[in-house]
Design a protein around this motif. Structure first.
Motif, PDB file in Angstrom:
ATOM      1  N   THR A 284       0.840  -1.187   0.000  1.00 44.53           N
ATOM      2  CA  THR A 284       0.000   0.000   0.000  1.00 44.53           C
ATOM      3  C   THR A 284       0.881   1.245   0.000  1.00 44.53           C
ATOM      4  O   THR A 284       2.047   1.187   0.414  1.00 44.53           O
ATOM      5  CB  THR A 284      -0.952   0.021   1.212  1.00 44.53           C
ATOM      6  OG1 THR A 284      -1.810   1.167   1.117  1.00 44.53           O
ATOM      7  CG2 THR A 284      -0.206   0.053   2.526  1.00 44.53           C
TER       8      THR A 284
ATOM      9  N   LEU B 165      -7.057  -0.813   3.751  1.00 40.20           N
ATOM     10  CA  LEU B 165      -5.735  -0.193   3.613  1.00 40.20           C
ATOM     11  C   LEU B 165      -5.400   0.185   2.177  1.00 40.20           C
ATOM     12  O   LEU B 165      -4.269   0.552   1.899  1.00 40.20           O
ATOM     13  CB  LEU B 165      -4.657  -1.141   4.159  1.00 40.20           C
ATOM     14  CG  LEU B 165      -4.811  -1.561   5.619  1.00 40.20           C
ATOM     15  CD1 LEU B 165      -3.721  -2.535   6.003  1.00 40.20           C
ATOM     16  CD2 LEU B 165      -4.812  -0.351   6.533  1.00 40.20           C
TER      17      LEU B 165
ATOM     18  N   ASP C  91       0.050   4.977   9.335  1.00 40.06           N
ATOM     19  CA  ASP C  91      -1.308   5.124   8.811  1.00 40.06           C
ATOM     20  C   ASP C  91      -2.028   3.784   8.790  1.00 40.06           C
ATOM     21  O   ASP C  91      -3.211   3.710   9.128  1.00 40.06           O
ATOM     22  CB  ASP C  91      -1.292   5.724   7.405  1.00 40.06           C
ATOM     23  CG  ASP C  91      -0.942   7.202   7.390  1.00 40.06           C
ATOM     24  OD1 ASP C  91      -1.027   7.858   8.451  1.00 40.06           O
ATOM     25  OD2 ASP C  91      -0.571   7.703   6.311  1.00 40.06           O
ATOM     26  N   CYS C  92      -1.341   2.720   8.393  1.00 37.48           N
ATOM     27  CA  CYS C  92      -1.946   1.382   8.373  1.00 37.48           C
ATOM     28  C   CYS C  92      -2.412   0.978   9.759  1.00 37.48           C
ATOM     29  O   CYS C  92      -3.542   0.495   9.940  1.00 37.48           O
ATOM     30  CB  CYS C  92      -0.961   0.343   7.829  1.00 37.48           C
ATOM     31  SG  CYS C  92      -0.615   0.492   6.069  1.00 37.48           S
TER      32      CYS C  92
ATOM     33  N   TYR D 212       0.099   3.766   1.877  1.00 40.59           N
ATOM     34  CA  TYR D 212       0.013   4.309   3.235  1.00 40.59           C
ATOM     35  C   TYR D 212       1.283   3.978   4.025  1.00 40.59           C
ATOM     36  O   TYR D 212       1.894   2.930   3.816  1.00 40.59           O
ATOM     37  CB  TYR D 212      -1.187   3.731   3.990  1.00 40.59           C
ATOM     38  CG  TYR D 212      -2.534   4.208   3.492  1.00 40.59           C
ATOM     39  CD1 TYR D 212      -2.830   5.555   3.375  1.00 40.59           C
ATOM     40  CD2 TYR D 212      -3.520   3.291   3.159  1.00 40.59           C
ATOM     41  CE1 TYR D 212      -4.064   5.979   2.926  1.00 40.59           C
ATOM     42  CE2 TYR D 212      -4.763   3.702   2.708  1.00 40.59           C
ATOM     43  CZ  TYR D 212      -5.029   5.057   2.595  1.00 40.59           C
ATOM     44  OH  TYR D 212      -6.251   5.459   2.151  1.00 40.59           O
ATOM     45  N   SER D 213       1.627   4.853   4.948  1.00 36.96           N
ATOM     46  CA  SER D 213       2.764   4.581   5.834  1.00 36.96           C
ATOM     47  C   SER D 213       2.379   3.494   6.832  1.00 36.96           C
ATOM     48  O   SER D 213       1.185   3.178   6.998  1.00 36.96           O
ATOM     49  CB  SER D 213       3.155   5.853   6.599  1.00 36.96           C
ATOM     50  OG  SER D 213       2.134   6.190   7.537  1.00 36.96           O
TER      51      SER D 213
END
Length: 109
Positions: A5, A96, A11-12, A7-8
């Motif tokens: 993903t 995610l 963030d996940c 996302y960091s």
């Protein structure tokens, strides 16, 4: 199963920590270390035939940073049930915005 993903990792973890009524699964999520945790799927909200049954599926989840965040998820040792992979993939995509990594066979002819 492995996913990626944009996302960091943070963030996940944040997204998995926040549940909503539209999630594919009702689940619990707990981090054990900075980059690894457990996710327990309780029942499926989207697939009603098996979704109403109590699931007892526990998976380990590990996050790794590359140019994208890599997410490894696998059945935990001693877990009692295995969910269809397509349901987990559906959950990962929804929650995610993660895409499954498909390993290609490296067979030369």
């Amino acid at each position: 199963m492995t996913y990626y993903t944009d996302y960091s990792i943070e963030d996940c973890i944040g997204l998995l920590s926040r549940k909503n009524i539209y999630d594919v699964f009702e689940y619990s999520f707990e981090m054990k270390t900075e980059t690894a945790g457990k996710i327990r799927f309780i029942h499926c909200n989207k697939h009603p035939l098996l979704g109403r049954a109590f699931i007892k599926a526990v998976y380990t989840i590990e996050f790794k940073k590359s140019n994208k965040t890599i997410i490894d998820i696998e059945l935990a040792y001693g877990a009692l049930s295995i969910l269809p992979q397509k349901w987990i993939t559906e959950f990962m995509e929804q929650k995610l915005d993660a895409v499954e990594i498909i390993e290609e066979d490296n067979i030369s002819t």
